[in-house]
Design a protein around this motif. Structure first.
Motif, PDB file in Angstrom:
ATOM      1  N   GLY A   1       2.369  -4.966  -9.587  1.00 58.50           N
ATOM      2  CA  GLY A   1       2.015  -3.584  -9.936  1.00 58.50           C
ATOM      3  C   GLY A   1       2.134  -3.315 -11.421  1.00 58.50           C
TER       4      GLY A   1
ATOM      5  N   SER B   1      -3.802  -4.860 -15.685  1.00 57.82           N
ATOM      6  CA  SER B   1      -2.824  -5.187 -14.646  1.00 57.82           C
ATOM      7  C   SER B   1      -2.587  -6.688 -14.565  1.00 57.82           C
ATOM      8  CB  SER B   1      -3.347  -4.740 -13.278  1.00 57.82           C
ATOM      9  OG  SER B   1      -3.654  -3.382 -13.309  1.00 57.82           O
TER      10      SER B   1
ATOM     11  N   SER C   1       6.543  -0.674 -10.268  1.00 57.44           N
ATOM     12  CA  SER C   1       5.972  -1.710  -9.403  1.00 57.44           C
ATOM     13  C   SER C   1       5.840  -1.196  -7.974  1.00 57.44           C
ATOM     14  CB  SER C   1       6.851  -2.961  -9.462  1.00 57.44           C
ATOM     15  OG  SER C   1       8.185  -2.618  -9.183  1.00 57.44           O
ATOM     16  N   TRP C   2       5.092  -1.935  -7.186  1.00 51.76           N
ATOM     17  CA  TRP C   2       4.919  -1.608  -5.763  1.00 51.76           C
ATOM     18  C   TRP C   2       6.249  -1.825  -5.038  1.00 51.76           C
ATOM     19  CZ3 TRP C   2       0.417   0.668  -4.893  1.00 51.76           C
ATOM     20  CH2 TRP C   2      -0.694   0.328  -5.653  1.00 51.76           C
TER      21      TRP C   2
ATOM     22  N   CYS D   1      -4.949   1.223  -4.204  1.00 51.80           N
ATOM     23  CA  CYS D   1      -5.419   1.211  -5.590  1.00 51.80           C
ATOM     24  C   CYS D   1      -6.936   1.082  -5.620  1.00 51.80           C
ATOM     25  CB  CYS D   1      -4.797   0.063  -6.381  1.00 51.80           C
ATOM     26  SG  CYS D   1      -5.203   0.154  -8.138  1.00 51.80           S
TER      27      CYS D   1
ATOM     28  N   SER E   1      -1.576   3.519  -7.306  1.00 53.05           N
ATOM     29  CA  SER E   1      -1.496   3.121  -8.714  1.00 53.05           C
ATOM     30  C   SER E   1      -2.532   3.917  -9.494  1.00 53.05           C
ATOM     31  CB  SER E   1      -1.749   1.619  -8.864  1.00 53.05           C
ATOM     32  OG  SER E   1      -1.608   1.257 -10.220  1.00 53.05           O
TER      33      SER E   1
ATOM     34  N   VAL F   1       2.521   2.843 -10.659  1.00 55.82           N
ATOM     35  CA  VAL F   1       2.672   3.002  -9.210  1.00 55.82           C
ATOM     36  C   VAL F   1       3.543   4.234  -8.948  1.00 55.82           C
ATOM     37  CG1 VAL F   1       3.539   1.969  -7.083  1.00 55.82           C
ATOM     38  CG2 VAL F   1       2.456   0.513  -8.830  1.00 55.82           C
TER      39      VAL F   1
END
Ligand SMILES: Cc1cc2nc3c(=O)[nH]c(=O)nc-3n(C[C@H](O)[C@H](O)[C@H](O)COP(=O)(O)OP(=O)(O)OC[C@H]3O[C@@H](n4cnc5c(N)ncnc54)[C@H](O)[C@@H]3O)c2cc1C
Ligand code: FES
Length: 251
Positions: free
Chosen positions: A17, A33, A76-77, A182, A208, A236
């Motif tokens: 992420g 990314s 981040s995820w 996303c 995101s 995110v």
């Protein structure tokens, strides 16, 4: 779309992420990314769409060219927090790039997750990213991969239609599922609506966001999104934290 493989001067780690700022000497710097496997610290992968001066120059790089990299930056995820849950990944177009590291990581630790579903939409068959990997993952029995395209010629045998439409056809246990989304903002809006119709509460949905970036370290304000800075609090976000301003065009 072009995927770059960079060899870092020293070991490079990141969380799925996150993004890097890539600098083309004399032209400028853009946020891109990280799209590779987070388990690999000897190469950095980025997938770039040529839209303007810097991204076009990035897609023209040749072997042994040099590019400036700073990062990784951003949130981040929720890969670790999703352990024990089913996970549904919904990606549109280039939105698969920041989600590919999630898939790598979850497949490497497959036993820690429940059902793993990937729904991916591209404009047409020629725009499908990571085609060989998607096919390899589809052959596994422990991940459900569905690809759809907006338009296709008669020889296309797969799904045609927008990716949020797949959510209605996917078995979802809303109390035990985390969604990671996303893609273009319009696609994310319809996806969130579809997930909510299936009973997912807003704190189980993660998106995101993209905003123009300059400093990437929370100083310049270029990436403001409501009260948040995308470079620092994002990219995110948990949906309940941005829901009140997500549907506004300009804040
Ligand atoms: C957190 C984050 C992650 C990102 N990840 C990626 C990534 O993995 N791969 C990638 O290719 N890009 C990614 N982007 C988008 C990228 O940073 C921008 O597209 C960047 O502005 C390109 O710079 P440029 O100088 O080439 O074009 P610019 O001069 O900034 O833009 C040229 C023209 O393209 C339009 N444009 C800008 N961005 C986009 C876009 N995303 N889609 C369509 N049109 C656009 C502009 O409105 C302008 O008209 C990300 C952005 C953020 C904030
Ligand atoms: S890019 Fe400067 S504050 Fe986010």
């Amino acid at each position: 779309m072009t995927t770059l493989e960079l060899a870092p001067a020293s070991r490079f780690g990141f969380d799925p992420g996150q993004f890097n700022m890539l600098y083309m000497f004399g032209l400028g710097e853009v946020a891109i990314s990280l799209s590779g496997d987070p388990a690999e610290d000897h190469r950095i992968m980025h997938t770039v769409r040529a839209v303007g001066a810097v991204s076009q120059a990035l897609t023209r790089l040749r072997r042994n060219d040099v590019v400036g990299v700073r990062g990784p930056y951003g949130s981040s995820w929720p890969v670790r927090d999703s352990e024990g849950s089913d996970v549904i990944i919904v990606a549109g177009s280039l939105g698969l790039a920041p989600l590919r590291p999630v898939i790598y990581r979850m497949l490497a630790r497959r036993e820690r997750y429940g059902r793993l579903v990937v729904l991916y939409g591209a404009r047409g068959p020629a725009d499908i990213l990571y085609r060989r990997e998607l096919e390899a993952w589809r052959r596994r029995l422990d991940v459900d991969i569905t690809v759809t395209v907006d338009h296709a010629a008669a020889d296309w045998r797969g799904n045609v239609g927008v990716v949020p439409a797949l959510i209605g056809r996917t078995p979802i246990d809303p109390d035990h599922t985390v969604a990671m989304v996303c893609g273009p903002e319009i696609m994310m809006r319809f996806t969130v609506d579809a997930l909510r119709q299936r009973g997912l509460v807003t704190d189980r949905i993660f998106l995101s966001m993209e905003r123009n970036m300059k400093c990437a370290i929370g100083i310049c304000g270029h990436c403001q999104f409501g009260p948040a800075f995308v470079c620092r609090e994002g990219p995110v976000f948990r949906f309940d934290r941005i829901a009140s301003f997500f549907n506004q065009r300009e804040i």
